[in-house]
Motif scaffolding. Structure first.
Motif, PDB file in Angstrom:
ATOM      1  N   VAL A   1      -2.925  10.575   2.461  1.00  0.00           N
ATOM      2  CA  VAL A   1      -2.665  11.668   3.175  1.00  0.00           C
ATOM      3  C   VAL A   1      -3.602  11.603   4.506  1.00  0.00           C
ATOM      4  CG1 VAL A   1      -2.846  14.145   3.300  1.00  0.00           C
ATOM      5  CG2 VAL A   1      -2.058  12.791   1.025  1.00  0.00           C
ATOM      6  N   VAL A   2      -2.875  12.150   5.652  1.00  0.00           N
ATOM      7  CA  VAL A   2      -3.502  12.167   6.862  1.00  0.00           C
ATOM      8  C   VAL A   2      -3.283  13.742   7.295  1.00  0.00           C
ATOM      9  CG1 VAL A   2      -3.700  11.661   9.378  1.00  0.00           C
ATOM     10  CG2 VAL A   2      -3.482   9.957   7.550  1.00  0.00           C
ATOM     11  N   THR A   3      -4.119  14.567   7.570  1.00  0.00           N
ATOM     12  CA  THR A   3      -4.096  15.843   7.801  1.00  0.00           C
ATOM     13  C   THR A   3      -4.482  16.294   9.431  1.00  0.00           C
ATOM     14  OG1 THR A   3      -6.304  16.595   7.145  1.00  0.00           O
ATOM     15  CG2 THR A   3      -4.632  16.366   5.587  1.00  0.00           C
ATOM     16  N   VAL A   4      -4.073  17.192   9.978  1.00  0.00           N
ATOM     17  CA  VAL A   4      -4.363  17.746  11.343  1.00  0.00           C
ATOM     18  C   VAL A   4      -4.203  19.296  11.113  1.00  0.00           C
ATOM     19  CG1 VAL A   4      -2.287  17.629  12.109  1.00  0.00           C
ATOM     20  CG2 VAL A   4      -4.056  17.675  13.767  1.00  0.00           C
ATOM     21  N   ASP A   5      -5.408  19.878  11.472  1.00  0.00           N
ATOM     22  CA  ASP A   5      -5.359  21.389  11.374  1.00  0.00           C
ATOM     23  C   ASP A   5      -6.389  21.760  12.680  1.00  0.00           C
ATOM     24  OD1 ASP A   5      -4.685  23.623   9.101  1.00  0.00           O
ATOM     25  OD2 ASP A   5      -6.145  24.434  10.861  1.00  0.00           O
ATOM     26  N   LEU A   6      -6.276  23.107  13.108  1.00  0.00           N
ATOM     27  CA  LEU A   6      -7.304  23.729  13.959  1.00  0.00           C
ATOM     28  C   LEU A   6      -8.694  23.693  13.392  1.00  0.00           C
ATOM     29  CD1 LEU A   6      -5.473  26.649  15.731  1.00  0.00           C
ATOM     30  CD2 LEU A   6      -6.284  24.568  16.863  1.00  0.00           C
ATOM     31  N   THR A   7      -8.770  24.197  12.296  1.00  0.00           N
ATOM     32  CA  THR A   7     -10.022  24.247  11.820  1.00  0.00           C
ATOM     33  C   THR A   7     -10.286  23.015  10.860  1.00  0.00           C
ATOM     34  OG1 THR A   7      -9.038  25.367  10.162  1.00  0.00           O
ATOM     35  CG2 THR A   7     -10.073  26.667  11.787  1.00  0.00           C
ATOM     36  N   PRO A   8     -11.786  22.435  10.580  1.00  0.00           N
ATOM     37  CA  PRO A   8     -11.709  21.356   9.834  1.00  0.00           C
ATOM     38  C   PRO A   8     -11.511  21.677   8.363  1.00  0.00           C
ATOM     39  CG  PRO A   8     -13.830  21.845  11.016  1.00  0.00           C
ATOM     40  CD  PRO A   8     -12.694  22.936  11.349  1.00  0.00           C
ATOM     41  N   LEU A   9     -11.069  20.831   7.575  1.00  0.00           N
ATOM     42  CA  LEU A   9     -10.826  21.060   6.263  1.00  0.00           C
ATOM     43  C   LEU A   9     -12.238  21.119   5.521  1.00  0.00           C
ATOM     44  CD1 LEU A   9      -8.122  18.517   4.776  1.00  0.00           C
ATOM     45  CD2 LEU A   9      -8.159  20.749   4.946  1.00  0.00           C
ATOM     46  N   PRO A  10     -12.393  22.151   4.444  1.00  0.00           N
ATOM     47  CA  PRO A  10     -13.278  21.799   3.552  1.00  0.00           C
ATOM     48  C   PRO A  10     -13.989  20.745   2.778  1.00  0.00           C
ATOM     49  CG  PRO A  10     -12.148  23.728   2.875  1.00  0.00           C
ATOM     50  CD  PRO A  10     -11.468  23.044   3.871  1.00  0.00           C
TER      51      PRO A  10
ATOM     52  N   SER B   1       0.627  -1.124   0.000  1.00  0.00           N
ATOM     53  CA  SER B   1      -0.076  -0.020   0.079  1.00  0.00           C
ATOM     54  C   SER B   1       0.782   1.213   0.088  1.00  0.00           C
ATOM     55  CB  SER B   1      -1.031   0.091   1.289  1.00  0.00           C
ATOM     56  OG  SER B   1      -0.422  -0.225   2.394  1.00  0.00           O
ATOM     57  N   LYS B   2       0.352   2.321  -0.592  1.00  0.00           N
ATOM     58  CA  LYS B   2       1.107   3.427  -0.526  1.00  0.00           C
ATOM     59  C   LYS B   2       1.463   3.958   0.782  1.00  0.00           C
ATOM     60  CE  LYS B   2      -1.945   5.050  -4.454  1.00  0.00           C
ATOM     61  NZ  LYS B   2      -2.903   5.952  -4.571  1.00  0.00           N
ATOM     62  N   PRO B   3       2.660   4.771   0.792  1.00  0.00           N
ATOM     63  CA  PRO B   3       3.160   5.373   2.152  1.00  0.00           C
ATOM     64  C   PRO B   3       2.039   6.333   2.468  1.00  0.00           C
ATOM     65  CG  PRO B   3       4.714   5.726   0.619  1.00  0.00           C
ATOM     66  CD  PRO B   3       3.497   4.857  -0.238  1.00  0.00           C
ATOM     67  N   VAL B   4       2.214   6.746   4.170  1.00  0.00           N
ATOM     68  CA  VAL B   4       1.300   7.862   4.454  1.00  0.00           C
ATOM     69  C   VAL B   4       1.968   8.877   4.900  1.00  0.00           C
ATOM     70  CG1 VAL B   4      -0.270   8.174   6.455  1.00  0.00           C
ATOM     71  CG2 VAL B   4      -0.409   5.915   5.658  1.00  0.00           C
ATOM     72  N   VAL B   5       1.591  10.081   4.391  1.00  0.00           N
ATOM     73  CA  VAL B   5       1.937  11.142   4.740  1.00  0.00           C
ATOM     74  C   VAL B   5       1.020  11.967   5.734  1.00  0.00           C
ATOM     75  CG1 VAL B   5       2.283  13.537   3.478  1.00  0.00           C
ATOM     76  CG2 VAL B   5       3.189  11.777   2.493  1.00  0.00           C
ATOM     77  N   LEU B   6       1.825  12.542   6.658  1.00  0.00           N
ATOM     78  CA  LEU B   6       1.129  13.661   7.904  1.00  0.00           C
ATOM     79  C   LEU B   6       1.293  14.926   7.393  1.00  0.00           C
ATOM     80  CD1 LEU B   6      -0.804  14.042  10.406  1.00  0.00           C
ATOM     81  CD2 LEU B   6       1.612  13.978  11.530  1.00  0.00           C
TER      82      LEU B   6
END
Ligand code: SER
Length: 338
Positions: A31-40, A2-7
């Motif tokens: 892709v895994v993301t983290v941000d204070l505000t939710p992504l659109p 499986s494809k590698p995971v990017v944060l």
């Protein structure tokens, strides 16, 4: 396999959104993301998982690391230079302590995987500090080792985090004889001012460039907070995310440093205003100096020498000033506000 995971931290910011699109088109990573505000909603589809939360929350970071085999981190979350001067304590917390949390997480992850997690860090032209305009003119294009005496909290934070990253990569736990394979692989780019055709930055000091263009495209008047002579390098967002991926893919053996300048074109505020007026003849631009912000821009070099990036991993910007406007900024901006 499986494809590698990017944060990606700060994924909902300017660089984050552009990088998300590029990684989606590229298709090689999950892709895994983290941000204070939710992504659109429109960006969430590009991701394996998205977390709304604070990078200061170590429990959240541990949880993310426990759920995903993260091989690459793009640590983009930060408070920019103007915002940082309004709240230096908070800037230090987010920019330094937050980065330390991420480095620690990536370090643990490297140990767990038995191979180096690549840690990509956008540093900044703000790490430089010229004492006055006269010296700035004399210095011209500066290389990585020159003038690293920043005058902003943000610049200090970025410079220190470059050192932290280098430390984690080469020396972490040196007394404990940690094996090299389980150390992370930190790589930083010093970006100039960035100009995106799709988003407008917040809290930066190079913001006068993008603000002027986006205001004119929306037929809004713009008062520029630096003088017409103020000059720093800029780069299109397109080139910025391309350089991040190029550095990510570069072979470790080719890298002679953990820190690289990258540049697009060096222009004055007047040159930007002239080019904007050419594209939007009704543009209303005047000059209303904010002395502190203007002073910060004056402390940044007129241009940065990106020869090291060109030599080590083949960096070359796609767009110089004219082409940046003709082929990237204007077509997309016009469409955006049509
Ligand atoms: N764009 C940033 C700022 O203005 C500089 O890296 O703060």
């Amino acid at each position: 396999m499986s494809k590698p995971v990017v944060l990606i931290t700060g994924a909902n910011g300017e660089i984050g959104r552009s990088l998300l699109k590029r990684l989606h088109t590229d298709g090689r990573y999950r892709v895994v993301t983290v941000d204070l505000t939710p992504l659109p909603e429109s960006y969430r589809g590009f991701c394996l998982e998205t977390y709304a939360g604070n990078i200061m929350d170590r429990y959240l970071l541990d949880q993310i690391a426990a759920h995903h085999e993260i091989e690459v981190v793009f640590h983009l979350a930060a408070l920019l230079s103007t915002r940082g001067e309004r709240d230096p304590d908070l800037a230090h917390q987010v920019n330094v302590e937050g980065t330390l949390h991420l480095l620690r997480m990536a370090q643990n992850q490297s140990g767990r995987l038995g191979r180096a997690v690549r840690f990509l860090f956008p540093s900044s032209i703000a790490v430089y500090g010229l004492p006055n305009v006269e010296e700035k003119k004399k210095a011209g294009r500066v290389v990585e080792e020159e003038w690293c005496v920043p005058i902003t909290m943000y610049g200090c934070n970025k410079l220190y985090c470059e050192h932290l990253g280098r430390y984690f990569t080469n020396h972490f736990r040196q007394l404990g004889a940690l094996s090299d394979v389980s150390r992370l692989d930190f790589r930083a780019l010093r970006f100039p001012g960035l100009i995106s055709a799709e988003t407008v930055p917040t809290g930066g000091t190079s913001d006068f460039g993008p603000e002027m263009i986006h205001a004119a495209a929306q037929k809004l008047p713009y008062s520029c907070f630096v003088g017409p002579e103020a000059q720093i390098p800029f780069m299109t967002m397109n080139d910025a995310t391309r350089s991040l991926l190029m550095l990510l893919e570069a072979k470790k053996e080719a890298l002679t440093s953990t820190v690289y300048n990258v540049s697009g074109f060096s222009v004055s505020a007047q040159q930007i205003a002239d080019r904007v007026r050419m594209a939007f003849p009704d543009a209303k631009i005047d000059w209303k100096l904010d002395e502190v912000r203007a002073r910060i821009v004056d402390s940044w070099p007129e241009d940065i020498d990106d020869g090291r990036a060109r030599r080590d991993w083949g960096w070359k910007p796609t767009f110089e000033f004219e082409r940046a406007f003709d082929e990237y900024l204007l077509p997309t901006i016009r469409q955006r506000y049509a």
